[in-house]
Design a protein around this motif. Structure first.
Motif, PDB file in Angstrom:
ATOM      1  N   ARG A 147       0.859  -1.187   0.000  1.00  0.00           N
ATOM      2  CA  ARG A 147       0.000   0.000   0.000  1.00  0.00           C
ATOM      3  C   ARG A 147       0.889   1.229   0.000  1.00  0.00           C
ATOM      4  NH1 ARG A 147      -5.731   1.497   1.784  1.00  0.00           N
ATOM      5  NH2 ARG A 147      -5.668   3.709   1.255  1.00  0.00           N
ATOM      6  N   ASP A 148       0.634   2.143  -0.925  1.00  0.00           N
ATOM      7  CA  ASP A 148       1.356   3.416  -0.960  1.00  0.00           C
ATOM      8  C   ASP A 148       0.598   4.443  -0.128  1.00  0.00           C
ATOM      9  OD1 ASP A 148       3.508   2.644  -2.571  1.00  0.00           O
ATOM     10  OD2 ASP A 148       2.304   2.866  -4.384  1.00  0.00           O
ATOM     11  N   VAL A 149       1.344   5.181   0.673  1.00  0.00           N
ATOM     12  CA  VAL A 149       0.767   6.183   1.565  1.00  0.00           C
ATOM     13  C   VAL A 149       1.481   7.510   1.316  1.00  0.00           C
ATOM     14  CG1 VAL A 149       0.394   6.859   3.965  1.00  0.00           C
ATOM     15  CG2 VAL A 149       0.187   4.449   3.304  1.00  0.00           C
ATOM     16  N   ASN A 188       8.826   1.375   4.107  1.00  0.00           N
ATOM     17  CA  ASN A 188       9.874   2.010   3.300  1.00  0.00           C
ATOM     18  C   ASN A 188      11.128   1.143   3.225  1.00  0.00           C
ATOM     19  OD1 ASN A 188       8.284   4.315   2.751  1.00  0.00           O
ATOM     20  ND2 ASN A 188       8.840   5.185   4.749  1.00  0.00           N
ATOM     21  N   GLY A 189      10.899  -0.173   3.052  1.00  0.00           N
ATOM     22  CA  GLY A 189      12.001  -1.096   2.874  1.00  0.00           C
ATOM     23  C   GLY A 189      12.662  -1.562   4.149  1.00  0.00           C
ATOM     24  N   LEU A 217       4.009   0.709   2.486  1.00  0.00           N
ATOM     25  CA  LEU A 217       3.831  -0.360   3.463  1.00  0.00           C
ATOM     26  C   LEU A 217       3.796  -1.681   2.703  1.00  0.00           C
ATOM     27  CD1 LEU A 217       0.887   1.130   5.585  1.00  0.00           C
ATOM     28  CD2 LEU A 217       3.343   1.600   5.775  1.00  0.00           C
ATOM     29  N   VAL A 218       4.605  -2.624   3.109  1.00  0.00           N
ATOM     30  CA  VAL A 218       4.683  -3.916   2.433  1.00  0.00           C
ATOM     31  C   VAL A 218       4.566  -5.027   3.475  1.00  0.00           C
ATOM     32  CG1 VAL A 218       6.145  -5.495   1.114  1.00  0.00           C
ATOM     33  CG2 VAL A 218       6.064  -3.075   0.521  1.00  0.00           C
ATOM     34  N   PRO A 253      -9.984  -3.122   1.630  1.00  0.00           N
ATOM     35  CA  PRO A 253      -9.110  -3.948   0.798  1.00  0.00           C
ATOM     36  C   PRO A 253      -8.768  -3.297  -0.533  1.00  0.00           C
ATOM     37  CG  PRO A 253     -10.882  -5.276   1.751  1.00  0.00           C
ATOM     38  CD  PRO A 253     -11.200  -3.841   2.050  1.00  0.00           C
ATOM     39  N   ALA A 254      -9.668  -2.462  -1.053  1.00  0.00           N
ATOM     40  CA  ALA A 254      -9.441  -1.881  -2.373  1.00  0.00           C
ATOM     41  C   ALA A 254      -8.199  -1.006  -2.417  1.00  0.00           C
ATOM     42  CB  ALA A 254     -10.660  -1.069  -2.796  1.00  0.00           C
ATOM     43  N   GLY A 255      -7.743  -0.514  -1.268  1.00  0.00           N
ATOM     44  CA  GLY A 255      -6.556   0.327  -1.258  1.00  0.00           C
ATOM     45  C   GLY A 255      -5.253  -0.435  -1.314  1.00  0.00           C
ATOM     46  N   TRP A 256      -5.323  -1.749  -1.220  1.00  0.00           N
ATOM     47  CA  TRP A 256      -4.125  -2.575  -1.197  1.00  0.00           C
ATOM     48  C   TRP A 256      -3.991  -3.333  -2.513  1.00  0.00           C
ATOM     49  CZ3 TRP A 256      -0.695  -3.033   2.979  1.00  0.00           C
ATOM     50  CH2 TRP A 256      -1.067  -2.319   4.121  1.00  0.00           C
TER      51      TRP A 256
END
Length: 796
Positions: free
Chosen positions: A20-22, A46-47, A80-81, A119-122
């Protein structure tokens, strides 16, 4: 968010990416994430690795983690991963469920609020770099990592990240798992260990970390060409090599990596336990290596004992290794042993006092007690280990120990709330065992693995004195707990039952100041035994069976009854004529000596040839022999066979025979574990216990073979008199902790201290960097129950 998973990713051993990008437009006022997964997840922001979870549980419960994201986010784009693994098959450390991830959270800035829950944001996708058909590490753990580093699916890179919206899991056990539990441990701390030696050999590279380590493997390798190699792990070297199959023929304690040419880095998804690692491709150069440990954040609270004497130096080292071993075994629960069994048995009871003395906390103990109470569920029986799936069986003496553990915890902590919540399962477990009681209330022929001490020389059948002493002690502990919980009527009832059990116990097991291991001890001590142990004699476990042949002469001619005892199958011939064919014998739960098979034979009065074919047994590969009227044995010979059941004495004379001989054996006169349990349970008076325990402290212990369960400090002899008068020593720290507890209880604290200094000091001399499961190096070399030694040293 409901439980979600990538569409079409079915079956066990599956890895999945979620991302997910924030976008953070201004100062973060509040940001948090709460999540759980089946089986596990690793979170990266961020890794950067942030957390692995959730904590292990069994249905109908599951843990979730709540994370403060605010310190981890930066102005501008963030990612976020989550890498999620679904094991999907049961083990001693995992009860199978349904693949899925569930989370909720939000990011609040001065400008806006972002809801992380929908869920749609991921985006998600299968992590195809991991092979699905990887081997199991062993029966107690999950899968190895079979990973292709050339797939190049870095989820941490910027830009577009291919994936699909996650699919809602249609049927998930969240309906059964109706009670989500917040994390009841602090977030873990980590320490990184580099190898003290990297040795490049002709056939690979050896990494020596200098001590037992348990954590994520971090490797940087350089490959001149594309290749596939293994990273194998071991706690000790076998003839200078890493034996990654030490645990048995089906064990492969190693990972497999495929890499293209060039430099590559790998961080294992799961933790590995080892001292040594082995990279088996000589062309692969190890540029860097480390183990990142990640466990309960203990803080030292103990002061090293002063002095410059050898005793003071040994005591300090024992305390250091005890603290290190507890740290290594403290994962998301109190692991039995990281190398093999990452489940939680009842053995933490042995080191409650050590944990408090070394670290000033009992928080892991509180969680441990509550988890076992949850694990009992409707059966009323505590599981053998936690969080195993239902149906994994029980260990009767561990069940009884739970009541003692609850009382000890109350004495150390004063935490009545935990005791109140756990009392009913403790009482229920003890009550359930009453179905195996005889008319006087003593337990008899109790099913399951009666552990007591992992020694095949300890008689446990049909009525075990040690098990019944614990049964009585559990009633006394429950009586004390009932009194503390303001249940006076129940306390009186339990105390009365305890008194009746004590009377029955003394009548059955106490004879002339000696404690018998069982009520059958007279039967077994009345026979003259011989035995043969193939691995100790030939220094090998190879083969499917061994054939042992040699002359025997019976004390009198005519019809004879023999008794043969063995683990798996056995076939026997006397003068070439078959007298026995059996497909099974004893085992871990049935020490074979005490479950013999009768054999009818005819003696001539002269020397006759007895031939045995004994099937391979991973527990102990041996055979016992006794005759009704006694017998002599002569020089024998032995040969190994690839399979069992194919030997023919008329045809197979020309085998690769090796000369050998039977050795005399005798059932020990007394045992430390039985005497210790009789004392701590109150079955003996002080005047009875003190001299008995003193007689259990001989200058030497004796055995006729050095087996995998023979303590390293035992001396070898063929003297039948010494063997018959022998004191069976504690084979494990578990039983030694009871014995030392008994010594201290009767005022022999110095003897307990001397015993700890001598045995654990010798273990240090043998190279121990963490305490071993047994007093020998054939089993796991990191088992926290040995840390009880710290309590003895800190309190005497």
């Amino acid at each position: 968010m409901p439980w979600v998973w990538p569409a079409g990713l079915d079956g066990p051993n599956a890895y999945a990416w979620f991302a997910r990008d924030v976008e953070v437009a201004g100062p973060v006022r509040r940001a948090w994430l709460a999540l759980s997964a089946d089986t596990s997840y690793r979170l990266y922001v961020n890794g950067r690795f942030v957390l692995m979870g959730p904590m292990r549980e069994v249905p109908a419960f599951f843990h979730y983690d709540a994370i403060d994201l605010a310190p981890l986010l930066r102005p501008g784009p963030n990612r976020l991963v989550l890498l999620v693994h679904y094991q999907g098959v049961k083990s001693q450390a995992y009860a199978p469920g349904q693949a899925g991830l569930i989370l909720t959270g939000r990011v609040e800035t001065e400008a806006d609020t972002l809801d992380l829950t929908p869920p749609a944001g991921w985006r998600c996708r299968a992590a195809t770099a991991w092979a699905r058909d990887a081997h199991r590490l062993n029966g107690c753990l999950g899968f190895a990592e079979v990973l292709d580093l050339g797939v190049g699916e870095s989820a941490f890179a910027g830009g577009d990240w291919p994936g699909e919206p996650p699919a809602v899991v249609a049927v998930h056990p969240d309906t059964a798992r109706r009670e989500p539990l917040p994390r009841d441990y602090p977030f873990f701390a980590g320490e990184t260990f580099a190898p003290v030696r990297i040795e490049r050999r002709d056939d690979g590279t050896l990494l020596d970390f200098g001590q037992e380590v348990f954590g994520f493997v971090e490797l940087t390798v350089e490959a001149p060409a594309a290749t596939t190699f293994h990273v194998g792990y071991a706690e000790q070297l076998t003839q200078g090599q890493v034996d990654w199959a030490k645990g048995g023929p089906r064990v492969q304690y190693r990972d497999r990596l495929s890499v293209p040419a060039g430099r590559h880095g790998w961080s294992s998804y799961e933790k590995r336990a080892m001292r040594f690692a082995w990279v088996d491709d000589p062309a692969v150069a190890v540029a860097a290596a480390a183990i990142h440990e990640y466990g309960y954040p203990y803080r030292d609270a103990w002061t090293p004992p002063p002095g410059d004497t050898p005793e003071a130096a040994t005591a300090r080292r024992i305390l250091e290794v005890s603290a290190r071993t507890i740290r290594l075994c403290s994962d998301d629960l109190l692991n039995d042993c990281p190398w093999r069994e990452r489940a939680q048995y009842l053995d933490p009871y042995a080191y409650f006092g050590a944990m408090q003395g070394l670290f000033g906390t009992l928080e892991p103990v509180r969680k441990f007690l509550r988890q076992f109470a949850r694990g009992a569920r409707a059966t009323g029986l505590l599981p053998m280990c936690y969080p195993s799936a239902p149906g994994t069986g029980v260990i009767p003496d561990f069940i009884l120990t739970y009541a003692l553990a609850l009382r000890r915890y109350l004495q150390l902590s004063g935490d009545r709330d935990t005791v109140a919540d756990c009392y009913a399962p403790a009482r229920g477990a003890v009550d359930r065992l009453a179905q195996h009681a005889d008319a006087k209330g003593l337990l008899t022929r109790v099913p399951g693995w009666v552990y007591l001490d992992n020694s095949f020389e300890l008689i446990r059948t049909p009525r075990s004195s040690g098990l019944n002493a614990l049964y009585a002690a559990a009633h006394a502990a429950l009586a004390d707990l009932a009194g503390a919980l303001n249940r006076p009527g129940e306390a009186v009832e339990l105390r009365r039952h305890y008194g009746a059990l004590r009377t029955a116990w003394r009548g059955r097991f106490l004879h002339g100041g000696e404690v018998f291991d069982s009520d059958a001890v007279g039967t077994f001590r009345g026979r003259e035994y011989w035995n043969y142990h193939y691995p100790a004699d030939q220094l090998s476990w190879a083969g499917g069976s061994f054939v042992l042949s040699g002359p025997v002469r019976f004390a009198r001619p005519g019809p004879q009854r023999l008794w043969l005892s063995f683990f798996n199958g056995c076939r026997a011939w006397l003068d070439g004529q078959p007298i026995l064919e059996s497909a099974s014998g004893g085992g871990w739960t049935r020490p074979p000596l005490f479950h013999p098979q009768p054999v009818e034979a005819t003696a001539t009065g002269d020397w006759q040839t007895l031939t045995l074919e004994v099937q391979h047994a991973s527990a102990d590969w041996e055979v016992y022999l006794a005759a009704e009227a006694g017998l002599q044995t002569g020089p024998a010979r032995v040969a190994v066979r690839e399979a069992f059941g194919q030997y023919d004495p008329a045809r197979d004379e020309h085998l690769p025979w090796q000369p050998t001989h039977w050795r005399p054996y005798a059932v020990p006169a007394r045992s430390q574990v039985s005497a210790g349990l009789a004392t701590i349970s109150g079955m003996l008076s002080l005047d009875e216990a003190r001299p008995l325990l003193t007689r259990c402290l001989p200058e030497a212990h004796w055995a006729n073979f050095r087996k995998r369960t023979t303590p390293f400090f035992v001396q070898l002899t063929d003297d039948r008199g010494r063997l018959a008068d022998n004191v069976l020593p504690c084979n494990t720290p578990w039983s030694l902790h009871f014995f030392c507890q008994a010594l201290r209880q009767v005022g022999l604290g110095r003897a307990a201290r001397d015993r700890v200094l001598a045995i654990f000091g010798q273990e240090l001399d043998l190279g121990a960097t963490s305490w071993w499961e047994e007093f020998g190096d054939a089993s796991s070399l990191c088992h926290a129950w040995g840390a009880f030694a710290a309590e003895v040293l800190l309190e005497t």
